[in-house]
Write an enzyme that holds these catalytic residues in place. Structure first.
Site: not given
Ligand code: UDP
Length: 471
Positions: A24, A129, A151, A369, A374
């Site tokens: 977020h 948000d 988001t 995931h 992502s």
């Molecule tokens: N991310 C990162 N490095 C990592 C893994 C994830 O910078 O090693 C960032 C990724 O680029 C994304 C965010 O963490 O912007 C994860 O957001 P996402 O909506 O994919 O998943 P959430 O963590 O909310 O389940």
């Protein structure tokens, strides 16, 4: 990226308040960056829980808001509990939020105010948000208009709004027997793809979704981190569904990370950049990047299967093993013999500069995931995906990746090393993987077109900035 808008109005200030979780924070900070690039001043409101680091963003002002999240809830870090606790605390004692908001509204800086010849209080609006209804209520009492940044996807917002209907029609709560039943009102989704699982706490989900719906309906506009190239039909349906609420704005302005790059600055964990030098040594398209976002977790047995599945695939891989990836383990140990087995071929790191990794020419596939950020980041670089959804909107994102865009597939069922090995090979080798890769490249170009100066996402940003300046 569009240039700044010159003139006095360009110094109007926008406030932004992300929910304090990585998925977020990132899009809100990208939005802040995009607004700043167009000449707006930005103040970031943030909580102590998962606090941001102001020193990394010298271009923004920062104001801390008391979050009231109890220590045990903060330590457990479950997103739904943090959202409910934060809203409850802010509603029980709104004075702290009111003081922080009032101070942020005034925090224009003497120099700027003199240049603008505006009285103190030059903030035009607050971006929040969708989970921050309590903050919206305080802002309304202060006469500050709020816009919501969603988001997740447009499809996800449609699901949130449809929650009462999904219950009335008996799709929810889901039963083991109806998981594969299509939901005709929300094609191509099936009950299984909605943001619930048979083990969800439905009362908590109901409360969180009701709050998001109220926040959206009470707002002056909604910005969705999506692209018309990905969700034109969903945006159109949303416009119809929200028309009665008289929302002046409903915009698809994404992917926001392509309008501004601030990922390193807003990362809650330090990014390990050594992987970029390692990727530099690998042939183009050869590496599978595996990462499950900031919150998804697996059992210790599943973790072993993932490790050995990656090893057995025979493909080079870069795997993000962040703290707490394995349930019940603060620091995760790789299995005995694993490092020797993948020497020279596999790299494991704690946290990646993900956008840079996905943009690297050596990366040919992404096991994700399927969090919305992502997904957008994979799509934005034309990288085909294996999706292993864990919770919330990840199931529906996987459905779009597989059945709407055709740029990857979902890995369903038990996590078992042989099935993982086969899934990696399916993506990285052979005709089917090559077709997905081709479609991913086409989709990337369509998304990139929306980001060009006359593209729909840039037009959406233009509308947004004009709206802010009109307030
Ligand atoms: N991310 C990162 N490095 C990592 C893994 C994830 O910078 O090693 C960032 C990724 O680029 C994304 C965010 O963490 O912007 C994860 O957001 P996402 O909506 O994919 O998943 P959430 O963590 O909310 O389940």
């Amino acid at each position: 990226m569009a240039g700044g808008i010159p003139g006095r109005e360009a110094r109007r200030r926008a406030l932004v308040f992300p929910l304090p979780f990585q998925g977020h924070i990132d899009p809100m900070m990208h939005l802040a960056g995009a607004l700043h690039a167009r000449g707006l001043a930005v103040t970031v409101l943030h909580t102590r829980f998962n606090a941001l680091r102001p020193a990394r963003h010298p271009e923004f002002r920062f104001v801390e808001v008391p979050d009231g999240v109890p220590a045990d809830v903060a330590a457990a870090g479950r997103i739904i509990d943090v959202i409910l606790a934060m809203n409850a605390a802010m509603e029980a004692s709104p004075a702290g939020v009111r003081a922080a908001l009032a101070s942020a509204m005034l925090a224009g800086g003497e120099e700027e105010q003199e240049a603008e010849r505006r009285p103190r209080g030059a903030a035009a609006c607050l971006f929040i948000d969708g989970n921050l209804l309590a903050v919206q209520r305080v802002a309304a009492a202060l006469g500050l208009p709020t816009l919501v940044l969603r988001t997740g996807s447009a499809a996800c917002l449609r699901c949130f709004l449809a929650y009462p209907m999904l219950h009335e029609k008996g799709f929810l709560p889901p039963q083991e027997s109806n998981l594969y039943t299509p939901v005709p009102e929300l094609p191509p989704l099936r009950v299984k793809d909605l943001f619930f699982s048979p083990v969800s706490n439905h009362e908590k989900v109901r409360e969180v979704l009701a709050r998001i719906t109220e926040t959206v309906r009470n707002s002056s506009g909604v910005v969705i981190n999506t692209s018309e190239a990905l969700e034109a039909a969903e945006m159109e349906q949303l416009r119809g569904e929200l028309a009665g609420d008289g929302l002046p704005l409903l915009l698809a302005a994404g992917p926001l990370h392509k309008l501004s790059s601030r990922s390193a600055g807003s990362s809650l964990l330090d990014q390990d950049r050594s992987c970029i030098a390692w990727l530099d040594t690998r042939p183009p398209g050869s590496v599978l990047y595996a990462s499950f976002g900031s919150l998804a977790a697996m059992d210790p047995g599943e973790f072993l299967e993932v490790a050995w599945g990656l090893a057995d695939s025979g493909h080079p891989f870069l795997w993000v093993v962040r703290p707490k990836l394995v349930r019940g383990c603060d620091s995760v140990q790789l299995p005995d013999g694993f490092e020797d087995a993948v020497k020279g071929r596999g790299m494991v790191i704690r946290w990646a500069p993900q956008q840079e990794v996905l943009a690297h020419r050596a990366v040919g596939g992404f096991w994700t995931h399927g969090g919305w950020n992502s997904t957008l980041e994979g799509v934005g670089e034309g990288v085909p995906m294996i999706c292993r959804p864990d919770a919330v909107d990840q199931m529906m994102n996987a459905r779009y990746v597989q059945d709407v865009w055709g740029v990857g597939f979902e890995l369903e069922g038990e996590l078992e090393r042989g099935r993982i090995r086969d899934a990696v090979r399916r993506l990285m080798e052979g005709e089917e993987g090559a077709e997905m890769r081709e479609r991913a490249k086409v989709l990337r170009r369509k998304v990139a077109d929306c980001l060009e100066s006359s593209g729909s996402s840039q037009i959406a940003m233009d509308k947004l900035v004009s709206y802010i300046l009109s307030l």
